[in-house]
Design a protein around this motif. Structure first.
Motif, mmCIF file in Angstrom:
data_model
loop_
_atom_site.group_PDB
_atom_site.id
_atom_site.type_symbol
_atom_site.label_atom_id
_atom_site.label_comp_id
_atom_site.label_asym_id
_atom_site.label_seq_id
_atom_site.Cartn_x
_atom_site.Cartn_y
_atom_site.Cartn_z
ATOM 1 N N GLY A 113 0.807 -1.212 0.000
ATOM 2 C CA GLY A 113 0.000 0.000 0.000
ATOM 3 C C GLY A 113 0.838 1.258 0.000
ATOM 4 N N TYR A 114 1.920 1.264 0.763
ATOM 5 C CA TYR A 114 2.792 2.436 0.793
ATOM 6 C C TYR A 114 3.477 2.631 -0.559
ATOM 7 C CZ TYR A 114 6.581 5.582 2.010
ATOM 8 O OH TYR A 114 7.455 6.640 2.036
ATOM 9 N N LEU A 115 3.887 1.514 -1.185
ATOM 10 C CA LEU A 115 4.483 1.603 -2.519
ATOM 11 C C LEU A 115 3.473 2.158 -3.513
ATOM 12 C CD1 LEU A 115 6.976 0.991 -4.256
ATOM 13 C CD2 LEU A 115 6.084 -1.318 -4.585
ATOM 14 N N GLY A 116 2.224 1.705 -3.402
ATOM 15 C CA GLY A 116 1.180 2.240 -4.274
ATOM 16 C C GLY A 116 0.912 3.709 -4.026
ATOM 17 N N LEU A 117 0.987 4.133 -2.759
ATOM 18 C CA LEU A 117 0.794 5.555 -2.433
ATOM 19 C C LEU A 117 1.891 6.408 -3.066
ATOM 20 C CD1 LEU A 117 -0.650 7.796 -0.830
ATOM 21 C CD2 LEU A 117 0.821 7.226 1.109
ATOM 22 N N LEU A 118 3.135 5.963 -2.958
ATOM 23 C CA LEU A 118 4.240 6.696 -3.586
ATOM 24 C C LEU A 118 4.041 6.809 -5.094
ATOM 25 C CD1 LEU A 118 7.561 5.444 -1.908
ATOM 26 C CD2 LEU A 118 6.519 7.705 -1.741
ATOM 27 N N ALA A 119 3.649 5.691 -5.718
ATOM 28 C CA ALA A 119 3.444 5.691 -7.162
ATOM 29 C C ALA A 119 2.294 6.619 -7.551
ATOM 30 C CB ALA A 119 3.175 4.267 -7.654
ATOM 31 N N ALA A 120 1.211 6.612 -6.766
ATOM 32 C CA ALA A 120 0.063 7.468 -7.074
ATOM 33 C C ALA A 120 0.421 8.943 -6.952
ATOM 34 C CB ALA A 120 -1.102 7.117 -6.149
ATOM 35 N N VAL A 121 1.151 9.309 -5.890
ATOM 36 C CA VAL A 121 1.568 10.704 -5.716
ATOM 37 C C VAL A 121 2.479 11.136 -6.861
ATOM 38 C CG1 VAL A 121 2.867 12.287 -4.248
ATOM 39 C CG2 VAL A 121 1.283 10.658 -3.214
ATOM 40 N N SER A 122 3.422 10.263 -7.234
ATOM 41 C CA SER A 122 4.331 10.580 -8.344
ATOM 42 C C SER A 122 3.561 10.741 -9.646
ATOM 43 C CB SER A 122 5.377 9.468 -8.497
ATOM 44 O OG SER A 122 6.152 9.331 -7.336
ATOM 45 N N LEU A 123 2.585 9.865 -9.881
ATOM 46 C CA LEU A 123 1.788 9.943 -11.108
ATOM 47 C C LEU A 123 0.993 11.241 -11.162
ATOM 48 C CD1 LEU A 123 0.533 8.782 -13.687
ATOM 49 C CD2 LEU A 123 -1.080 7.521 -12.237
ATOM 50 N N VAL A 124 0.312 11.581 -10.085
ATOM 51 C CA VAL A 124 -0.524 12.791 -10.070
ATOM 52 C C VAL A 124 0.325 14.043 -10.245
ATOM 53 C CG1 VAL A 124 -2.037 14.208 -8.633
ATOM 54 C CG2 VAL A 124 -2.351 11.736 -8.697
ATOM 55 N N LEU A 125 1.447 14.115 -9.519
ATOM 56 C CA LEU A 125 2.299 15.295 -9.613
ATOM 57 C C LEU A 125 2.933 15.412 -10.991
ATOM 58 C CD1 LEU A 125 3.414 17.704 -8.085
ATOM 59 C CD2 LEU A 125 5.301 16.272 -7.292
ATOM 60 N N ALA A 126 3.406 14.294 -11.545
ATOM 61 C CA ALA A 126 4.008 14.328 -12.885
ATOM 62 C C ALA A 126 2.970 14.708 -13.933
ATOM 63 C CB ALA A 126 4.628 12.971 -13.209
ATOM 64 N N PHE A 127 1.752 14.226 -13.775
ATOM 65 C CA PHE A 127 0.685 14.573 -14.719
ATOM 66 C C PHE A 127 0.370 16.061 -14.665
ATOM 67 C CE2 PHE A 127 -3.798 15.073 -15.876
ATOM 68 C CZ PHE A 127 -3.813 14.457 -17.118
ATOM 69 N N MET A 128 0.430 16.633 -13.471
ATOM 70 C CA MET A 128 0.115 18.059 -13.313
ATOM 71 C C MET A 128 1.171 18.949 -13.959
ATOM 72 S SD MET A 128 -1.254 18.038 -9.378
ATOM 73 C CE MET A 128 -1.231 19.828 -9.264
ATOM 74 N N VAL A 129 2.431 18.513 -13.975
ATOM 75 C CA VAL A 129 3.500 19.378 -14.485
ATOM 76 C C VAL A 129 4.006 18.928 -15.850
ATOM 77 C CG1 VAL A 129 4.227 19.950 -12.146
ATOM 78 C CG2 VAL A 129 5.346 18.060 -13.332
ATOM 79 N N ARG A 130 3.284 18.006 -16.494
ATOM 80 C CA ARG A 130 3.763 17.449 -17.764
ATOM 81 C C ARG A 130 3.797 18.472 -18.894
ATOM 82 N NH1 ARG A 130 -1.511 17.043 -17.788
ATOM 83 N NH2 ARG A 130 -2.688 16.907 -19.738
ATOM 84 N N THR A 131 3.004 19.555 -18.776
ATOM 85 C CA THR A 131 2.905 20.543 -19.851
ATOM 86 C C THR A 131 3.843 21.729 -19.652
ATOM 87 O OG1 THR A 131 1.050 21.586 -18.685
ATOM 88 C CG2 THR A 131 0.514 19.934 -20.348
ATOM 89 N N LEU A 132 4.758 21.640 -18.704
ATOM 90 C CA LEU A 132 5.712 22.731 -18.520
ATOM 91 C C LEU A 132 6.653 22.805 -19.715
ATOM 92 C CD1 LEU A 132 6.578 22.413 -14.730
ATOM 93 C CD2 LEU A 132 4.933 23.923 -15.832
ATOM 94 N N PRO A 133 7.417 23.892 -19.871
ATOM 95 C CA PRO A 133 8.276 24.063 -21.043
ATOM 96 C C PRO A 133 9.253 22.915 -21.259
ATOM 97 C CG PRO A 133 8.088 26.119 -19.842
ATOM 98 C CD PRO A 133 7.408 25.081 -19.008
ATOM 99 N N ASP A 134 9.869 22.901 -22.461
ATOM 100 C CA ASP A 134 10.694 21.772 -22.895
ATOM 101 C C ASP A 134 11.850 21.458 -21.965
ATOM 102 O OD1 ASP A 134 10.440 22.230 -26.508
ATOM 103 O OD2 ASP A 134 9.096 21.353 -25.019
ATOM 104 N N SER A 135 12.370 22.451 -21.283
ATOM 105 C CA SER A 135 13.512 22.191 -20.413
ATOM 106 C C SER A 135 13.139 21.281 -19.252
ATOM 107 C CB SER A 135 14.087 23.508 -19.880
ATOM 108 O OG SER A 135 13.069 24.266 -19.250
#
Length: 277
Positions: free
Chosen positions: A177-199
């Motif tokens: 469950g803790y591993l899944g929580l880490l993965a979920a947080v990483s997924l949500v945060l990465a999805f939120m910032v995926r449209t930032l500039p190319d750098s």
């Protein structure tokens, strides 16, 4: 007696070959990143975190061998805790990368208070804290009710299934469950910032890697619970290898392609989104 044997099961040979191939491929990519460590694409998103992620993927591939052969108390304890710790290091490294992407973007504005968070210690603090909590769960699990070798004589008539008993189901599922929580947080945060500039576009790769990782483990749980004997172990091995390959492919293959075949794109101007027309 039934277990995944090196002598009698071709599936053991297949898993061994895939694991060795994945490990060697990861070592090869590690060598590429070491050789091109001073290029912009390697330096853009914290190369030390990339090295740590590659090491954790190598160890994840190697942990497959703990699931093969006749289980005993030692291998049972190692197999159930090792992949949890290795994957927590890998996922927390991706989480640290994503956090740094977000912080770096927000700190570009003049007078931004986020500049103070642009510290070398921040990503390592994230990895250390997230991994240490998983290690603490595993230590408590091993201290209270560790996994052990179990003989199942009820599932199949005429067969004795030599398997690993998780000991405490609560701590086993706490680790997952803790591993899944880490993965979920990483997924949500990465999805939120995926449209930032190319750098900062590594967030796109992290999003795909976390999608693969979460999909593999979500689909593994019902398959794991509905099987018995060595088929249950095979499902777990497949999940470990598939998620390791997903992390390796989604995060590192695009960079290696640019390094090896599109060297003209491996320039600071391109990473800053100022490509020449």
């Amino acid at each position: 007696m039934e277990f995944i044997s090196y002598q009698n099961d071709t599936i053991a040979s297949a898993f061994s070959c895939v694991s060795v191939f994945g490990c060697l491929l990861t070592v090869f990519i590690f060598g590429i990143f070491i050789s091109y460590r001073d290029t912009p694409i390697v330096k853009a998103n914290n190369r030390n975190l990339s090295y740590l992620l590659l090491v954790s993927i190598i160890l994840s591939f190697l942990s497959v061998f703990l699931f093969l052969g006749r289980p005993n108390d030692v291998t049972c304890r190692l197999r159930e805790t090792s992949f949890g710790i290795f994957f927590s290091v890998a996922v927390s490294s991706l989480l640290a990368k994503t956090v740094m992407v977000c912080v770096a973007f927000k700190s570009t504005k003049p007078g931004s208070p986020w500049r103070k968070w642009l510290s070398v210690k921040l990503p390592y603090t994230i990895v250390s804290l997230c991994s240490s909590f998983q290690a603490l769960i595993c230590i408590i699990w091993l201290s209270i009710s560790p996994p052990f070798q179990d003989l199942d004589t009820d599932s199949y008539p005429g067969k004795i299934i030599i398997q690993c008993n998780e000991g405490s189901d609560i701590w086993f599922y706490s680790m997952l469950g803790y591993l899944g929580l880490l993965a979920a947080v990483s997924l949500v945060l990465a999805f939120m910032v995926r449209t930032l500039p190319d750098s900062f576009n590594e967030a796109k790769y992290i999003t795909f890697s976390m999608l693969v990782f979460c999909s593999v483990w979500i689909s593994m749980i019902p398959a794991y619970l509905s099987t018995r004997g060595k088929n249950m172990v095979a499902v777990e091995i497949f999940a470990v290898m598939a998620s390791s390959a997903g992390l390796l492919g989604c995060v590192f293959f695009p960079k290696c392609f640019i390094i090896l075949f599109k060297s003209e794109m491996n320039r600071k101007a391109d990473l800053l989104g100022k490509r020449e027309n």
